[in-house]
Design a protein around this motif. Structure first.
Motif, PDB file in Angstrom:
ATOM      1  N   SER A   1      39.603  41.773  40.751  1.00 44.77           N
ATOM      2  CA  SER A   1      39.470  41.863  39.395  1.00 44.77           C
ATOM      3  C   SER A   1      40.356  41.529  38.945  1.00 44.77           C
ATOM      4  N   LYS A   2      41.546  41.701  39.187  1.00 39.92           N
ATOM      5  CA  LYS A   2      42.866  40.722  38.477  1.00 39.92           C
ATOM      6  C   LYS A   2      43.398  42.393  37.741  1.00 39.92           C
ATOM      7  N   LEU A   3      43.111  43.092  37.639  1.00 40.18           N
ATOM      8  CA  LEU A   3      43.156  43.728  36.770  1.00 40.18           C
ATOM      9  C   LEU A   3      44.919  44.410  37.127  1.00 40.18           C
ATOM     10  N   GLN A   4      45.571  44.277  36.113  1.00 44.09           N
ATOM     11  CA  GLN A   4      47.285  44.870  35.823  1.00 44.09           C
ATOM     12  C   GLN A   4      47.875  45.330  36.021  1.00 44.09           C
ATOM     13  N   ILE A   5      48.191  46.099  36.320  1.00 44.49           N
ATOM     14  CA  ILE A   5      49.499  47.371  37.074  1.00 44.49           C
ATOM     15  C   ILE A   5      50.806  47.316  36.436  1.00 44.49           C
ATOM     16  N   ALA A   6      51.583  47.874  35.687  1.00 44.33           N
ATOM     17  CA  ALA A   6      52.885  47.554  34.988  1.00 44.33           C
ATOM     18  C   ALA A   6      53.288  49.168  35.676  1.00 44.33           C
ATOM     19  N   VAL A   7      54.240  48.854  36.947  1.00 44.15           N
ATOM     20  CA  VAL A   7      55.323  49.828  37.932  1.00 44.15           C
ATOM     21  C   VAL A   7      56.183  50.301  37.143  1.00 44.15           C
ATOM     22  N   PHE A   8      56.556  51.544  37.055  1.00 47.23           N
ATOM     23  CA  PHE A   8      57.443  52.128  36.807  1.00 47.23           C
ATOM     24  C   PHE A   8      58.122  52.779  37.699  1.00 47.23           C
ATOM     25  N   SER A   9      58.605  52.757  39.237  1.00 46.26           N
ATOM     26  CA  SER A   9      58.730  53.251  40.426  1.00 46.26           C
ATOM     27  C   SER A   9      58.747  54.928  40.375  1.00 46.26           C
ATOM     28  N   GLY A  10      57.636  56.092  40.500  1.00 48.95           N
ATOM     29  CA  GLY A  10      58.147  57.376  40.541  1.00 48.95           C
ATOM     30  C   GLY A  10      57.642  58.168  39.726  1.00 48.95           C
ATOM     31  N   ALA A  11      57.413  57.300  38.815  1.00 44.11           N
ATOM     32  CA  ALA A  11      56.799  57.583  37.493  1.00 44.11           C
ATOM     33  C   ALA A  11      55.717  57.677  36.945  1.00 44.11           C
ATOM     34  N   GLN A  12      55.481  56.241  36.569  1.00 47.76           N
ATOM     35  CA  GLN A  12      54.264  55.452  35.661  1.00 47.76           C
ATOM     36  C   GLN A  12      53.932  54.338  36.472  1.00 47.76           C
ATOM     37  N   ALA A  13      52.459  54.533  36.469  1.00 47.36           N
ATOM     38  CA  ALA A  13      51.469  52.722  36.485  1.00 47.36           C
ATOM     39  C   ALA A  13      51.310  52.753  35.560  1.00 47.36           C
ATOM     40  N   ILE A  14      50.752  51.869  34.688  1.00 50.36           N
ATOM     41  CA  ILE A  14      50.243  51.586  34.074  1.00 50.36           C
ATOM     42  C   ILE A  14      49.230  50.013  33.360  1.00 50.36           C
ATOM     43  N   ILE A  15      47.521  50.983  33.179  1.00 46.74           N
ATOM     44  CA  ILE A  15      47.302  49.874  33.339  1.00 46.74           C
ATOM     45  C   ILE A  15      46.657  49.266  32.259  1.00 46.74           C
ATOM     46  N   MET A  16      47.482  47.335  31.947  1.00 45.97           N
ATOM     47  CA  MET A  16      47.588  46.388  31.423  1.00 45.97           C
ATOM     48  C   MET A  16      45.964  45.968  30.489  1.00 45.97           C
ATOM     49  N   LYS A  17      45.877  45.819  29.470  1.00 47.51           N
ATOM     50  CA  LYS A  17      45.333  46.229  28.499  1.00 47.51           C
ATOM     51  C   LYS A  17      44.426  44.344  28.898  1.00 47.51           C
ATOM     52  N   THR A  18      45.349  43.359  29.561  1.00 47.43           N
ATOM     53  CA  THR A  18      45.265  42.168  30.012  1.00 47.43           C
ATOM     54  C   THR A  18      45.340  42.419  31.249  1.00 47.43           C
ATOM     55  N   ARG A  19      43.726  41.033  31.957  1.00 44.39           N
ATOM     56  CA  ARG A  19      44.031  40.793  33.363  1.00 44.39           C
ATOM     57  C   ARG A  19      44.624  39.711  33.477  1.00 44.39           C
ATOM     58  N   GLY A  20      45.390  39.413  34.855  1.00 42.70           N
ATOM     59  CA  GLY A  20      45.851  38.893  35.377  1.00 42.70           C
ATOM     60  C   GLY A  20      45.539  37.399  35.440  1.00 42.70           C
ATOM     61  N   LEU A  21      46.696  36.105  35.773  1.00 43.13           N
ATOM     62  CA  LEU A  21      45.518  34.951  36.016  1.00 43.13           C
ATOM     63  C   LEU A  21      45.901  34.289  37.367  1.00 43.13           C
ATOM     64  N   GLY A  22      45.893  35.786  38.561  1.00 42.10           N
ATOM     65  CA  GLY A  22      46.031  35.108  40.172  1.00 42.10           C
ATOM     66  C   GLY A  22      47.167  33.698  40.088  1.00 42.10           C
ATOM     67  N   LYS A  23      48.617  34.779  39.498  1.00 34.85           N
ATOM     68  CA  LYS A  23      49.493  33.762  39.850  1.00 34.85           C
ATOM     69  C   LYS A  23      50.155  34.544  40.501  1.00 34.85           C
ATOM     70  N   PHE A  24      50.362  34.517  41.788  1.00 30.53           N
ATOM     71  CA  PHE A  24      51.410  35.222  42.484  1.00 30.53           C
ATOM     72  C   PHE A  24      52.623  35.022  42.961  1.00 30.53           C
ATOM     73  N   ARG A  25      53.394  35.678  43.189  1.00 30.22           N
ATOM     74  CA  ARG A  25      54.773  35.718  43.807  1.00 30.22           C
ATOM     75  C   ARG A  25      54.567  35.163  45.066  1.00 30.22           C
ATOM     76  N   ASN A  26      55.254  33.845  45.397  1.00 30.48           N
ATOM     77  CA  ASN A  26      55.375  33.217  46.785  1.00 30.48           C
ATOM     78  C   ASN A  26      55.787  34.778  47.305  1.00 30.48           C
ATOM     79  N   THR A  27      56.568  34.942  47.536  1.00 31.10           N
ATOM     80  CA  THR A  27      57.377  36.114  48.634  1.00 31.10           C
ATOM     81  C   THR A  27      56.249  37.604  48.290  1.00 31.10           C
ATOM     82  N   ILE A  28      55.588  37.934  49.011  1.00 34.27           N
ATOM     83  CA  ILE A  28      53.920  38.980  49.162  1.00 34.27           C
ATOM     84  C   ILE A  28      54.748  40.278  49.077  1.00 34.27           C
TER      85      ILE A  28
END
Length: 109
Positions: A39-66
């Motif tokens: 779905s390209k939904l994006q989440i900003a993760v603050f470890s152990g605290a919050q996972a913030i669902i972003m207002k914008t969708r991603g573009l499918g540009k993933f890091r090379n290291t999975i």
């Protein structure tokens, strides 16, 4: 996604797809957000605290290291993005009800 009587927790899988009965992985993208591979939904993760669902969708540009979200998820509380700059959330707002999460996701479509 795990739901309790007080909060909705991020499991590392896409909460939007989870509402449709699917378990879709979220992968770290080029912008350091976890992005749903479907779905390209994006989440900003603050470890152990919050996972913030972003207002914008991603573009499918993933890091090379999975890196997948389910490998690092640590019961972060799902939250809406309420401001445009980090930490992306004002006053620690969270989704207290599943209905709040569903309404937020419907706005993003």
């Amino acid at each position: 996604m795990e739901i309790t009587t007080q909060h909705t927790y991020w499991t590392g899988y896409c909460p939007e797809c989870g509402l449709n009965g699917e378990q879709v992985k979220m992968r770290l993208n080029h912008y350091d957000f976890y992005e749903c591979e479907k779905s390209k939904l994006q989440i900003a993760v603050f470890s152990g605290a919050q996972a913030i669902i972003m207002k914008t969708r991603g573009l499918g540009k993933f890091r090379n290291t999975i890196s997948y979200g389910h490998e690092i998820a640590n019961e972060e509380v799902l939250s809406p993005q309420t401001v445009d700059r980090p930490p992306f959330n004002h006053e620690g707002e969270v989704f207290n009800e599943l209905e709040d999460l569903i309404n937020y996701l419907n706005i993003l479509k």
